[in-house]
Design a protein around this motif. Structure first.
Motif, PDB file in Angstrom:
ATOM      1  N   PHE A 146      -5.605  -2.130  12.946  1.00  0.00           N
ATOM      2  CA  PHE A 146      -4.595  -2.700  12.252  1.00  0.00           C
ATOM      3  C   PHE A 146      -3.956  -1.545  11.252  1.00  0.00           C
ATOM      4  CE2 PHE A 146      -3.176  -4.505   7.997  1.00  0.00           C
ATOM      5  CZ  PHE A 146      -2.276  -5.231   8.338  1.00  0.00           C
ATOM      6  N   GLU A 147      -4.867  -0.795  10.695  1.00  0.00           N
ATOM      7  CA  GLU A 147      -4.668   0.406   9.912  1.00  0.00           C
ATOM      8  C   GLU A 147      -3.950   1.197  10.560  1.00  0.00           C
ATOM      9  OE1 GLU A 147      -4.342   2.065   5.888  1.00  0.00           O
ATOM     10  OE2 GLU A 147      -4.816  -0.078   6.761  1.00  0.00           O
ATOM     11  N   THR A 199       2.246   4.564   1.066  1.00  0.00           N
ATOM     12  CA  THR A 199       2.653   5.525   2.346  1.00  0.00           C
ATOM     13  C   THR A 199       1.735   6.988   1.932  1.00  0.00           C
ATOM     14  OG1 THR A 199       4.846   4.622   2.738  1.00  0.00           O
ATOM     15  CG2 THR A 199       4.178   6.648   3.564  1.00  0.00           C
ATOM     16  N   MET A 218       1.032  -1.132   0.048  1.00  0.00           N
ATOM     17  CA  MET A 218       0.006   0.156  -0.139  1.00  0.00           C
ATOM     18  C   MET A 218       0.865   1.316   0.152  1.00  0.00           C
ATOM     19  SD  MET A 218      -2.998  -0.929   2.594  1.00  0.00           S
ATOM     20  CE  MET A 218      -4.044  -2.500   2.565  1.00  0.00           C
ATOM     21  N   GLN A 235      -8.557   1.534   3.692  1.00  0.00           N
ATOM     22  CA  GLN A 235      -7.292   2.360   2.853  1.00  0.00           C
ATOM     23  C   GLN A 235      -7.287   3.886   2.866  1.00  0.00           C
ATOM     24  OE1 GLN A 235      -9.547   0.283   1.810  1.00  0.00           O
ATOM     25  NE2 GLN A 235     -10.548   0.764  -0.214  1.00  0.00           N
ATOM     26  N   ILE A 283      -2.089   0.920  13.057  1.00  0.00           N
ATOM     27  CA  ILE A 283      -0.657   0.219  13.421  1.00  0.00           C
ATOM     28  C   ILE A 283       0.354   0.539  12.209  1.00  0.00           C
ATOM     29  CG2 ILE A 283       0.551  -1.915  13.719  1.00  0.00           C
ATOM     30  CD1 ILE A 283      -1.404  -2.633  15.611  1.00  0.00           C
ATOM     31  N   ARG A 284      -0.362   0.139  11.015  1.00  0.00           N
ATOM     32  CA  ARG A 284       0.225   0.218   9.625  1.00  0.00           C
ATOM     33  C   ARG A 284       0.665   1.797   9.571  1.00  0.00           C
ATOM     34  NH1 ARG A 284      -0.007   1.658   4.500  1.00  0.00           N
ATOM     35  NH2 ARG A 284      -2.040   2.689   4.643  1.00  0.00           N
ATOM     36  N   LEU A 285      -0.202   2.626   9.902  1.00  0.00           N
ATOM     37  CA  LEU A 285       0.390   4.145   9.809  1.00  0.00           C
ATOM     38  C   LEU A 285       1.192   4.594  10.733  1.00  0.00           C
ATOM     39  CD1 LEU A 285      -3.460   5.374   8.981  1.00  0.00           C
ATOM     40  CD2 LEU A 285      -1.508   5.100   7.337  1.00  0.00           C
ATOM     41  N   ARG A 286       1.521   3.536  11.626  1.00  0.00           N
ATOM     42  CA  ARG A 286       2.411   3.980  12.690  1.00  0.00           C
ATOM     43  C   ARG A 286       2.032   4.993  13.812  1.00  0.00           C
ATOM     44  NH1 ARG A 286       8.355   4.841  10.500  1.00  0.00           N
ATOM     45  NH2 ARG A 286       6.857   5.887   8.727  1.00  0.00           N
TER      46      ARG A 286
END
Length: 206
Positions: free
Chosen positions: A28-29, A3, A1, A119, A31-34
């Motif tokens: 989860f999203e 950034t 995906m 997303q 976390i993915r985006l920090r």
């Protein structure tokens, strides 16, 4: 995906998920985006949870995911916005135009009707932060403008007093006020306010 164009790492997010329906996906999203997830509230199990969230570690952004923004939810949001403003992303499965207007009035920075595709979360978080910062800047500018206008009115009123009591023209009265302010290390508005108070105290009552 991809950034997000503006990174979000470290952004402290408080997630309020009605019924914990999508919190695993949103977690989860995030976390993915920090982002840093401060806490997850269940607005079904705890309808008043938002009002109590002020006692939790201060989040930088509030993410609300609900079926629709109820009057009670918007009242809590307005309370939060009054006491401790922060960016708010409000996601709702159903949202009428009236509810959208009410949500924005209550302090929502960005709205996402008809649910949230995970997303798109990063872009919507950025939108909420950008809109919040823009609105805060406008409010600050408005307060400054109002303050300047009030101070200008004080100076004009004080200048009128000097013109009446000391027989000065407009320019001389203005220069006298400025001299008093410089000598006393005060603003002209402060000197003007004191002069107005003194004039009201000394003038005989009608």
């Amino acid at each position: 995906m991809d950034t997000p164009p503006f990174p979000l790492p470290g952004l402290r997010v408080l997630l309020a998920d009605a019924g914990q329906r999508r919190s695993p996906v949103l977690r989860f999203e995030l976390i993915r985006l920090r982002c840093q997830l401060v806490d997850v509230l269940d607005l079904v199990a705890e309808p008043e949870a938002l009002a109590r969230s002020l006692q939790r570690p201060a989040p930088e952004l509030l993410l609300i995911d609900c079926e629709q923004p109820t009057a009670g939810l918007l009242a809590q949001l307005a309370q939060l916005n009054t006491q401790r403003p922060r960016p708010v992303l409000l996601v709702a499965e159903q949202m009428t135009p009236e509810q959208m207007r009410a949500a924005l009035h209550a302090g929502a920075s960005a709205l996402q009707p008809a649910g949230l595709p995970p997303q798109r979360l990063g872009a919507l978080l950025q939108l909420a932060v950008a809109r919040f910062e823009h609105d805060q800047a406008l409010r600050t500018e408005l307060r400054q403008t109002q303050t300047q206008l009030a101070e200008r009115k004080l100076v004009e009123r004080a200048r009128g007093i000097l013109m009446r009591e000391q027989g000065l023209d407009e320019e001389a009265a203005f220069q006298r006020l400025r001299q008093l302010a410089m000598t006393g290390g005060q603003t002209m508005a402060s000197v003007a306010s004191r002069l107005i108070d003194a004039d009201q105290l000394l003038r005989p009552r009608q």
